[in-house]
Motif scaffolding. Structure first.
Motif, PDB file in Angstrom:
ATOM      1  N   THR A 166      20.785 -19.466 -21.439  1.00  0.00           N
ATOM      2  CA  THR A 166      21.266 -18.092 -21.826  1.00  0.00           C
ATOM      3  C   THR A 166      22.783 -18.026 -21.513  1.00  0.00           C
ATOM      4  O   THR A 166      23.383 -16.867 -21.514  1.00  0.00           O
ATOM      5  N   ILE A 167      23.327 -18.851 -20.615  1.00  0.00           N
ATOM      6  CA  ILE A 167      24.402 -18.332 -20.236  1.00  0.00           C
ATOM      7  C   ILE A 167      25.745 -19.113 -20.726  1.00  0.00           C
ATOM      8  O   ILE A 167      26.869 -18.898 -20.319  1.00  0.00           O
ATOM      9  N   ALA A 168      25.917 -19.959 -21.430  1.00  0.00           N
ATOM     10  CA  ALA A 168      26.905 -20.665 -22.018  1.00  0.00           C
ATOM     11  C   ALA A 168      27.861 -20.039 -22.636  1.00  0.00           C
ATOM     12  O   ALA A 168      27.305 -18.824 -23.510  1.00  0.00           O
ATOM     13  N   GLY A 169      28.915 -19.982 -22.432  1.00  0.00           N
ATOM     14  CA  GLY A 169      30.092 -19.056 -22.993  1.00  0.00           C
ATOM     15  C   GLY A 169      30.280 -17.709 -22.522  1.00  0.00           C
ATOM     16  O   GLY A 169      30.903 -16.969 -23.003  1.00  0.00           O
ATOM     17  N   THR A 170      29.230 -17.455 -21.540  1.00  0.00           N
ATOM     18  CA  THR A 170      29.251 -16.261 -20.988  1.00  0.00           C
ATOM     19  C   THR A 170      29.718 -15.975 -19.494  1.00  0.00           C
ATOM     20  O   THR A 170      30.103 -17.047 -18.934  1.00  0.00           O
ATOM     21  N   GLY A 213      24.917 -29.677 -14.942  1.00  0.00           N
ATOM     22  CA  GLY A 213      25.842 -29.858 -16.078  1.00  0.00           C
ATOM     23  C   GLY A 213      26.594 -28.426 -16.515  1.00  0.00           C
ATOM     24  O   GLY A 213      27.417 -28.227 -17.314  1.00  0.00           O
ATOM     25  N   SER A 214      26.247 -27.367 -15.683  1.00  0.00           N
ATOM     26  CA  SER A 214      27.147 -26.121 -15.888  1.00  0.00           C
ATOM     27  C   SER A 214      27.932 -25.885 -14.745  1.00  0.00           C
ATOM     28  O   SER A 214      28.217 -26.793 -13.919  1.00  0.00           O
ATOM     29  N   ARG A 215      28.822 -24.835 -15.024  1.00  0.00           N
ATOM     30  CA  ARG A 215      29.964 -24.557 -14.103  1.00  0.00           C
ATOM     31  C   ARG A 215      29.568 -23.675 -12.827  1.00  0.00           C
ATOM     32  O   ARG A 215      30.080 -23.769 -11.843  1.00  0.00           O
ATOM     33  N   VAL A 216      28.423 -23.082 -12.851  1.00  0.00           N
ATOM     34  CA  VAL A 216      27.663 -22.637 -11.878  1.00  0.00           C
ATOM     35  C   VAL A 216      26.449 -23.071 -11.128  1.00  0.00           C
ATOM     36  O   VAL A 216      25.942 -24.026 -11.744  1.00  0.00           O
ATOM     37  N   GLU A 217      25.905 -22.650 -10.079  1.00  0.00           N
ATOM     38  CA  GLU A 217      24.789 -23.234  -9.548  1.00  0.00           C
ATOM     39  C   GLU A 217      23.496 -22.845 -10.501  1.00  0.00           C
ATOM     40  O   GLU A 217      23.424 -21.628 -10.773  1.00  0.00           O
ATOM     41  N   ILE A 218      22.571 -23.963 -10.800  1.00  0.00           N
ATOM     42  CA  ILE A 218      21.610 -23.601 -11.489  1.00  0.00           C
ATOM     43  C   ILE A 218      20.197 -23.759 -10.708  1.00  0.00           C
ATOM     44  O   ILE A 218      19.318 -22.962 -10.910  1.00  0.00           O
ATOM     45  N   VAL A 219      20.351 -24.691  -9.655  1.00  0.00           N
ATOM     46  CA  VAL A 219      18.846 -25.177  -8.908  1.00  0.00           C
ATOM     47  C   VAL A 219      19.322 -24.843  -7.612  1.00  0.00           C
ATOM     48  O   VAL A 219      20.283 -25.605  -7.087  1.00  0.00           O
ATOM     49  N   MET A 220      18.315 -24.300  -6.604  1.00  0.00           N
ATOM     50  CA  MET A 220      18.602 -24.281  -4.976  1.00  0.00           C
ATOM     51  C   MET A 220      17.260 -24.373  -4.495  1.00  0.00           C
ATOM     52  O   MET A 220      16.285 -23.949  -4.939  1.00  0.00           O
ATOM     53  N   SER A 221      17.485 -25.078  -3.464  1.00  0.00           N
ATOM     54  CA  SER A 221      16.266 -25.400  -2.791  1.00  0.00           C
ATOM     55  C   SER A 221      16.582 -24.935  -1.406  1.00  0.00           C
ATOM     56  O   SER A 221      17.799 -25.419  -0.760  1.00  0.00           O
TER      57      SER A 221
END
Length: 327
Positions: A166-170, A213-221
Motif C-alpha cells: 500500500t505504500i509505494a509512491g506515498t 526492497g522498500s525504503r523503510v522498515e517492513i519486518v521487525m522481530s
C-alpha cells in the motif's frame, strides 16, 4: 457547546481522513465544514461523497483564519503534525491527531505541554490510537488490571499485514516522513496496547529489521524485557498475505488471548471465549463524546510518550545490533 454544534475541519483526505470523515458524516453532533488537502482532487472527492456543504482548502495555512471551525481532525504525514496541532490549539480548537503525534522527542514534549494548557481552557486534544476505543481491548484491559488472573508474566504479539503493498509512491515509504516504517506507522497502535492494557514499562530492547526492497522498515522481530522482568516478544510482518493480529497475555492464573479480534481465556488446558462487554467506539466518536458531553479522553497526548520511547529504542537496536536500555 451543544451536541449539534461541532464544526469540524478535516485535514488530510487520504485513507484515514476518509475513515474519520465517514464516521463524522453519520454523527448528528458534527458537521464537516472544511476539507483540506494539497491534492485538491482528493479533497473534492471526499467532499462530494461525505460533506457537500464543506469548503475546500488546498493549503493548510488558509485554514487557520477561518471562523467556521470548532475542531480539527489531522490525518497528514507525521512531519506535519507538530505545526498543525500547535496552531490548532492556539486557535482554541479541539484536536484529534492521527498517530504518531510527533516525529521527535522535543516536539512531542512541547505538544504534551501545549495540550495540558489547552485542557485547562476546556479544549480536547487526543491521539488516534484506535484500540483504546475497541470493546475487545477495553475488556482485555479491565481483566488484566483487575488482577483477577494474577500478574502478567509474559506477553507476545504477532502482527501481520500486507502493508508494503500500500505504500509505494506515498509518504509512508519515505524514511524521513515515516521513520520506523511499518512499526512506526501501523505498529504504533500495537505498541500502545502494552501500556494501555498492562502498563508494562520496557527496560531493555533488542530488535532486528528488514526493509524487503522498500525504503523503510517492513519486518521487525523484537525481544523486550519490561519491569518486574516480564518478557515481551513482538513480531511485525508488513509484507504478509493476510491481515491478522494475535496477542497473548500470560498471567499467573490464566492466559488472556486476542485472536483475530476475539477475546479468549485459557486456563486448566481449556480455551473458552470471553465476552467483550465494554463499550465499542472509534477515536473520532470518542472525540465528540469528550467535546459534547465531557467524557474522559481515552487517548490523551501523554500516552504517545512511552510509545515514542519504545519505538526509538527498537529502531536504535535494529540499527546498532545492540541491546538498548530504555530510560
Amino acid at each position: 457547546m451543544t451536541a449539534t454544534s461541532v464544526r469540524v475541519a478535516l485535514v488530510g483526505c487520504g485513507r484515514m481522513g476518509r475513515h474519520h470523515g465517514r464516521l463524522l458524516s453519520n454523527d448528528r453532533r458534527a458537521m464537516i465544514t472544511v476539507v483540506c488537502d494539497p491534492d485538491v482532487s482528493a479533497a473534492e472527492r471526499l467532499r462530494a461523497e461525505l460533506a457537500p456543504q464543506a469548503a475546500v482548502c488546498p493549503r493548510v495555512d488558509e485554514l487557520w483564519s477561518r471562523e467556521d471551525v470548532d475542531a480539527v481532525v489531522i490525518c497528514t504525514p507525521t512531519l506535519e503534525h507538530f505545526g498543525q496541532v500547535r496552531t490548532a490549539l492556539e486557535r482554541g480548537w479541539h484536536v484529534l491527531c492521527e498517530k504518531p503525534l510527533a516525529s521527535n522527542a522535543n516536539e512531542l514534549q512541547i505538544l504534551m505541554a501545549d495540550a495540558l494548557q489547552a485542557r485547562a481552557r476546556g479544549q480536547q486534544c487526543s491521539v488516534g490510537y484506535q484500540r483504546r476505543h475497541w470493546s475487545t481491548f477495553r475488556t482485555l484491559r479491565r481483566e488484566v488490571q483487575s488482577r483477577r488472573w494474577g500478574p502478567v508474566r509474559a506477553v507476545s504479539l504477532h502482527a501481520a499485514e500486507a502493508w508494503q503493498t500500500t505504500i509505494a509512491g506515498t509518504w509512508r515509504d519515505d524514511p524521513r516522513q515515516n521513520p520506523g516504517g511499518f512499526v512506526g506507522d501501523a505498529g504504533s497502535h500495537k505498541l500502545d496496547i502494552l501500556f494501555y492494557v498492562a502498563n508494562l514499562l520496557p527496560r531493555e530492547v533488542f530488535a532486528r529489521c528488514w526493509r524487503r526492497g522498500s525504503r523503510v522498515e517492513i519486518v521487525m522481530s523484537a525481544s523486550v524485557v519490561a519491569a518486574d522482568d516480564v518478557p515481551v516478544t513482538l513480531d511485525f510482518i508488513g509484507d504478509a498475505h493476510h491481515l491478522g493480529e494475535t496477542w497473548h497475555f500470560h498471567c499467573a492464573e490464566a492466559d488472556l488471548l486476542v485472536l483475530q479480534d476475539r477475546l479468549w481465556l485459557a486456563r486448566d488446558q481449556r480455551l473458552e471465549p470471553l465476552p467483550a462487554d465494554e463499550p465499542q467506539s472509534e477515536p473520532v466518536i470518542s472525540f465528540l463524546d469528550s467535546i459534547c458531553h465531557g467524557a474522559a479522553e481515552l487517548a490523551p497526548p501523554e500516552c504517545a510518550w512511552p510509545v515514542f520511547q519504545l519505538t526509538q529504542a527498537l529502531l536504535e537496536s535494529s540499527r546498532t545490533g545492540r541491546v538498548i536500555l530504555v530510560a
